[in-house]
Design a protein around this motif. Structure first.
Motif, short mmCIF file in Angstrom:
data_model
loop_
_atom_site.label_atom_id
_atom_site.label_comp_id
_atom_site.label_asym_id
_atom_site.label_seq_id
_atom_site.Cartn_x
_atom_site.Cartn_y
_atom_site.Cartn_z
N PHE A 54 0.80 -1.23 0.00
CA PHE A 54 0.00 0.00 0.00
C PHE A 54 0.83 1.28 0.00
CE2 PHE A 54 -0.32 -1.31 4.62
CZ PHE A 54 0.42 -0.28 5.16
N SER A 55 2.16 1.16 0.06
CA SER A 55 2.97 2.38 0.09
C SER A 55 3.81 2.57 -1.17
CB SER A 55 3.88 2.39 1.32
OG SER A 55 4.80 1.32 1.26
N LEU A 56 4.02 1.53 -1.96
CA LEU A 56 4.82 1.64 -3.19
C LEU A 56 3.94 1.59 -4.42
CD1 LEU A 56 7.85 -0.76 -2.48
CD2 LEU A 56 7.74 1.70 -2.14
N SER A 57 4.38 2.25 -5.47
CA SER A 57 3.69 2.14 -6.75
C SER A 57 3.89 0.74 -7.32
CB SER A 57 4.25 3.17 -7.74
OG SER A 57 5.59 2.81 -8.08
N ALA A 58 3.07 0.38 -8.30
CA ALA A 58 3.21 -0.94 -8.94
C ALA A 58 4.62 -1.11 -9.53
CB ALA A 58 2.15 -1.11 -10.03
N LYS A 59 5.13 -0.05 -10.14
CA LYS A 59 6.47 -0.11 -10.73
C LYS A 59 7.52 -0.37 -9.65
CE LYS A 59 9.88 2.80 -13.02
NZ LYS A 59 10.17 4.16 -13.50
N ASP A 60 7.43 0.33 -8.51
CA ASP A 60 8.40 0.14 -7.43
C ASP A 60 8.27 -1.24 -6.80
OD1 ASP A 60 9.61 2.59 -7.82
OD2 ASP A 60 8.39 3.63 -6.32
#
Length: 196
Positions: free
Chosen positions: A147-153
């Protein structure tokens, strides 16, 4: 069937030291099994009977929701553990399926055998406690990343942390693990390539 238990003994020795007698007792108590690609170790709704150490191969742990959608929560490769831990500890129906992505060799500990090992070799209780603690920490960190990182990250983290796994599994499984579609994963990978 000849059991290749040395990888497990090596793994245990990185946590605790067993005497030759303790090793012999451990070996006498564990089960060994080969699974073919596609076979299930446990299915959702069944009680998980074993805690498994992967000698070779790869498994996926996943939940199928009411709409038939598969949600992958974990992969396990050699020298990793696999189980529906909640089901195994409580001996209640499993929330997860564990399926072999490849031909897989496992060393398996039943619930009763683990209890006997704890009693006969107390240091193994400490060993398994440390394994479960590490699994809990990894699970909690994954929740935070989700819930804290983007899909890319999330994808970059997965690729950096588990490069061997990405080479073993199809992209749609990576996408399921990341909580995205395989089409979106393709876009992310194309974007990363153009950034290089």
């Amino acid at each position: 069937m000849i059991m290749n238990i040395q990888p497990l003994l090596n793994y245990i020795s990185s946590y605790v030291s067993l005497t030759p007698e303790e090793e012999a007792f451990l070996i006498s108590k564990v089960s060994y099994r080969k699974y073919l690609k596609g076979q299930y170790i446990v299915q959702q709704g069944d009680v998980c009977k074993y805690e498994c150490f992967v000698i070779s191969g790869c498994t996926k742990t996943f939940h199928v929701d009411d709409h038939g959608q598969e949600h992958i929560v974990m992969f396990s490769i050699e020298n990793w553990w696999t189980s529906d831990m909640g089901s195994f500890i409580t001996q209640t129906p499993a929330d997860y399926n564990i399926q072999c992505i490849d031909n897989t060799e496992l060393i398996m500990f039943s619930y009763d055998i683990i209890e006997e090992l704890y009693s006969e070799i107390p240091k193994l209780e400490r060993f398994f406690r440390q394994i479960i603690e590490r699994a809990l920490v990894a699970s909690q960190r994954r929740i935070v990343r989700s819930f804290s990182l983007s899909a890319k990250d999330r994808y970059l983290y997965f690729r950096n942390q588990y490069p061997k796994i990405e080479q073993l599994i199809p992209q749609y499984m990576v996408a399921s693990y990341l909580g995205i579609t395989k089409e979106f994963l393709s876009k992310i990978k194309s974007q990363i390539l153009t950034e290089k």
